[in-house]
Scaffold this motif. Structure first.
Motif, mmCIF file in Angstrom:
data_model
loop_
_atom_site.group_PDB
_atom_site.id
_atom_site.type_symbol
_atom_site.label_atom_id
_atom_site.label_comp_id
_atom_site.label_asym_id
_atom_site.label_seq_id
_atom_site.Cartn_x
_atom_site.Cartn_y
_atom_site.Cartn_z
ATOM 1 N N GLU A 131 27.608 -12.478 23.355
ATOM 2 C CA GLU A 131 27.812 -13.614 22.444
ATOM 3 C C GLU A 131 26.589 -13.699 21.532
ATOM 4 O O GLU A 131 25.805 -14.635 21.580
ATOM 5 C CB GLU A 131 28.010 -14.914 23.234
ATOM 6 C CG GLU A 131 29.309 -14.925 24.032
ATOM 7 C CD GLU A 131 29.481 -16.170 24.884
ATOM 8 O OE1 GLU A 131 30.521 -16.847 24.752
ATOM 9 O OE2 GLU A 131 28.584 -16.464 25.708
ATOM 10 N N PHE A 132 26.456 -12.663 20.696
ATOM 11 C CA PHE A 132 25.299 -12.559 19.814
ATOM 12 C C PHE A 132 25.365 -13.564 18.664
ATOM 13 O O PHE A 132 24.333 -13.998 18.153
ATOM 14 C CB PHE A 132 25.193 -11.147 19.219
ATOM 15 C CG PHE A 132 24.962 -10.065 20.245
ATOM 16 C CD1 PHE A 132 24.456 -10.346 21.508
ATOM 17 C CD2 PHE A 132 25.254 -8.738 19.937
ATOM 18 C CE1 PHE A 132 24.243 -9.345 22.451
ATOM 19 C CE2 PHE A 132 25.037 -7.731 20.863
ATOM 20 C CZ PHE A 132 24.535 -8.028 22.118
ATOM 21 N N SER A 133 26.581 -13.902 18.232
ATOM 22 C CA SER A 133 26.755 -14.785 17.076
ATOM 23 C C SER A 133 28.122 -15.444 17.161
ATOM 24 O O SER A 133 28.898 -15.178 18.084
ATOM 25 C CB SER A 133 26.641 -13.986 15.771
ATOM 26 O OG SER A 133 27.650 -12.992 15.701
ATOM 27 N N ARG A 134 28.411 -16.301 16.199
ATOM 28 C CA ARG A 134 29.725 -16.935 16.101
ATOM 29 C C ARG A 134 30.146 -16.939 14.642
ATOM 30 O O ARG A 134 29.332 -16.785 13.729
ATOM 31 C CB ARG A 134 29.697 -18.370 16.640
ATOM 32 C CG ARG A 134 28.984 -19.354 15.722
ATOM 33 C CD ARG A 134 29.081 -20.787 16.227
ATOM 34 N NE ARG A 134 28.540 -21.720 15.237
ATOM 35 C CZ ARG A 134 28.488 -23.036 15.411
ATOM 36 N NH1 ARG A 134 28.913 -23.573 16.547
ATOM 37 N NH2 ARG A 134 27.996 -23.818 14.461
ATOM 38 N N ILE A 135 31.442 -17.134 14.423
ATOM 39 C CA ILE A 135 31.972 -17.254 13.065
ATOM 40 C C ILE A 135 31.526 -18.587 12.472
ATOM 41 O O ILE A 135 31.579 -19.625 13.131
ATOM 42 C CB ILE A 135 33.511 -17.158 13.063
ATOM 43 C CG1 ILE A 135 33.957 -15.807 13.632
ATOM 44 C CG2 ILE A 135 34.057 -17.351 11.648
ATOM 45 C CD1 ILE A 135 33.476 -14.609 12.837
ATOM 46 N N SER A 136 31.078 -18.555 11.236
ATOM 47 C CA SER A 136 30.652 -19.769 10.552
ATOM 48 C C SER A 136 31.880 -20.504 10.010
ATOM 49 O O SER A 136 32.543 -20.031 9.084
ATOM 50 C CB SER A 136 29.696 -19.419 9.399
ATOM 51 O OG SER A 136 29.303 -20.581 8.716
ATOM 52 N N GLU A 137 32.186 -21.625 10.596
ATOM 53 C CA GLU A 137 33.343 -22.420 10.183
ATOM 54 C C GLU A 137 33.011 -23.240 8.930
ATOM 55 O O GLU A 137 31.842 -23.535 8.669
ATOM 56 C CB GLU A 137 33.776 -23.358 11.315
ATOM 57 C CG GLU A 137 34.158 -22.647 12.607
ATOM 58 C CD GLU A 137 35.425 -21.830 12.478
ATOM 59 O OE1 GLU A 137 36.181 -22.079 11.512
ATOM 60 O OE2 GLU A 137 35.669 -20.944 13.319
ATOM 61 N N PRO A 138 34.044 -23.630 8.157
ATOM 62 C CA PRO A 138 33.804 -24.439 6.946
ATOM 63 C C PRO A 138 33.033 -25.731 7.228
ATOM 64 O O PRO A 138 32.228 -26.176 6.414
ATOM 65 C CB PRO A 138 35.218 -24.741 6.436
ATOM 66 C CG PRO A 138 36.047 -23.612 6.950
ATOM 67 C CD PRO A 138 35.472 -23.267 8.294
ATOM 68 N N LYS A 139 33.274 -26.333 8.397
ATOM 69 C CA LYS A 139 32.591 -27.573 8.757
ATOM 70 C C LYS A 139 31.481 -27.311 9.773
ATOM 71 O O LYS A 139 31.231 -28.127 10.676
ATOM 72 C CB LYS A 139 33.590 -28.600 9.299
ATOM 73 C CG LYS A 139 34.585 -29.096 8.260
ATOM 74 C CD LYS A 139 35.480 -30.186 8.815
ATOM 75 C CE LYS A 139 36.443 -30.707 7.741
ATOM 76 N NZ LYS A 139 37.319 -31.794 8.270
ATOM 77 N N SER A 140 30.813 -26.201 9.634
ATOM 78 C CA SER A 140 29.740 -25.838 10.557
ATOM 79 C C SER A 140 28.614 -26.876 10.520
ATOM 80 O O SER A 140 28.334 -27.471 9.480
ATOM 81 C CB SER A 140 29.171 -24.464 10.190
ATOM 82 O OG SER A 140 27.975 -24.212 10.900
ATOM 83 N N GLU A 141 27.971 -27.071 11.678
ATOM 84 C CA GLU A 141 26.834 -27.999 11.755
ATOM 85 C C GLU A 141 25.551 -27.357 11.249
ATOM 86 O O GLU A 141 24.484 -27.975 11.288
ATOM 87 C CB GLU A 141 26.606 -28.460 13.202
ATOM 88 C CG GLU A 141 27.843 -28.969 13.924
ATOM 89 C CD GLU A 141 28.502 -27.883 14.764
ATOM 90 O OE1 GLU A 141 28.440 -26.690 14.368
ATOM 91 O OE2 GLU A 141 29.073 -28.217 15.807
ATOM 92 N N PHE A 142 25.621 -26.118 10.786
ATOM 93 C CA PHE A 142 24.434 -25.405 10.307
ATOM 94 C C PHE A 142 23.785 -26.177 9.164
ATOM 95 O O PHE A 142 24.427 -26.505 8.174
ATOM 96 C CB PHE A 142 24.817 -24.007 9.839
ATOM 97 C CG PHE A 142 23.642 -23.157 9.404
ATOM 98 C CD1 PHE A 142 22.993 -22.340 10.312
ATOM 99 C CD2 PHE A 142 23.194 -23.180 8.092
ATOM 100 C CE1 PHE A 142 21.919 -21.559 9.918
ATOM 101 C CE2 PHE A 142 22.111 -22.404 7.691
ATOM 102 C CZ PHE A 142 21.472 -21.597 8.611
ATOM 103 N N TYR A 143 22.483 -26.447 9.316
ATOM 104 C CA TYR A 143 21.730 -27.159 8.278
ATOM 105 C C TYR A 143 20.737 -26.172 7.675
ATOM 106 O O TYR A 143 19.744 -25.806 8.308
ATOM 107 C CB TYR A 143 20.996 -28.357 8.877
ATOM 108 C CG TYR A 143 20.207 -29.136 7.857
ATOM 109 C CD1 TYR A 143 20.833 -30.079 7.049
ATOM 110 C CD2 TYR A 143 18.841 -28.920 7.688
ATOM 111 C CE1 TYR A 143 20.111 -30.793 6.096
ATOM 112 C CE2 TYR A 143 18.117 -29.629 6.743
ATOM 113 C CZ TYR A 143 18.759 -30.559 5.946
ATOM 114 O OH TYR A 143 18.044 -31.259 5.007
#
Length: 311
Positions: A131-143
């Protein structure tokens, strides 16, 4: 008919209507003012909440690992590595880590713990899919904070964890910052089972997207730094078991008696407290700094720091 009476009556009715209209207008103005004040108060409260926002870490996401050097608290990241968190949690619950040790500790790199002998029985020790990464969703919490970064298109934070993002591949991952917790493995990407490591030195960012990061140390990093080191020529492995730093016990935060729980808080990334820290990092607006840098931010250094809540 007396025209003066009709005129006076009409004037009286007009006056009454005007008075009624005035009262209605004043009532409406009062209602609007009250509503405006209420909305303004809500906005102000919300603004204050945002500006001074502190989040309390959930005990459901914490692991208390007692070592012979002191207590370590690990925050889990099931939003990025759910299967690793599930297995690690199950191993903790069955007491697998109790009595084990940190058998490979390389100064300035990582401290690796678990069962070097591979003889300890467990019902939850099977190999995990990477589980190296995940797909970046449109509503991702990424800041987002920094773009570009040396190892990523963007770096920033996901739920308080330093993270990276590939804008073209639309993927996100957690960074190998000091305190990051990841599952050890062989050359096979899907070979991680129970042994894990904690980053104790300069961020080995070349490991980003090559290892499954599933947590971070949020309390007791000084105890991790106190672990006995191995020799670099031996790959950091400590052959004499008596010289290794010991894991006395590992427990889920939610199972710790409430009075013994460590309540940890940190500023939210959008709040004024942390935003001021970021701005200070970008500008180096302090007389100590004679070279003001280039405005870039190292998210491993400028990150929301946890603190013990005052009771």
């Amino acid at each position: 008919m007396n025209t003066n009476y009709i005129l006076n009556s009409r004037l009286q009715r007009s006056a009454l209507n005007l008075r009624a209209a005035t009262f209605a207008g004043l009532a409406l103005l009062s209602l609007c003012a009250t509503s405006f004040h209420s909305q303004a108060t809500q906005v102000a409260n919300k603004s204050q909440e945002t500006n001074n926002a502190q989040e309390t870490l959930s005990q459901d996401n914490l692991i208390y690992m007692l070592t012979d050097k002191g207590m370590i608290v690990i925050e889990l990241a099931d939003f990025i590595a759910p299967n690793h968190v599930k297995q690690f949690t199950a191993l903790v619950e069955e007491g697998f880590y109790d009595g084990l040790d940190f058998y490979r500790v390389i100064d300035g790199f990582v401290a690796q713990g678990g069962d070097l002998s591979e003889k300890k029985a467990s019902a939850h020790n099977g190999p995990l899919q990477a589980e190296f990464s995940r797909i970046s969703e449109p509503k991702s919490e990424f800041y987002p904070v920094q773009s570009p970064d040396l190892y990523a298109d963007e770096t920033g934070f996901i739920k308080g964890f330093p993270a990276g993002r590939d804008t073209e591949a639309k993927t996100e991952w957690l960074l190998h910052c000091p305190g990051a917790v990841a599952m050890a493995r062989t050359n096979d990407a899907n070979s991680g089972t129970s042994d894990f490591y904690i980053v104790i030195g300069q961020a080995p960012r070349q490991l980003d997207r090559n290892m499954s990061v599933f947590g971070q140390v949020v309390y007791g990093m000084e105890h991790v730094q106190a672990f006995s080191r191995g020799k670099r020529e031996d790959g950091g492995q400590i052959s004499d078991a008596s010289q290794r730093s010991k894991i006395i016990s590992a427990r889920l935060g939610k199972t710790i008696p409430k009075l013994e729980q460590i309540v940890l808080t940190r500023p939210t990334v959008r709040g004024d407290i942390f935003q001021q820290r970021l701005e200070g990092g970008r500008t180096l607006d302090n007389p100590f700094f004679h070279h003001k840098g280039n405005g870039n931010i190292d998210v491993c250094y400028y990150r929301p720091m946890t603190s013990v809540a005052q009771h």
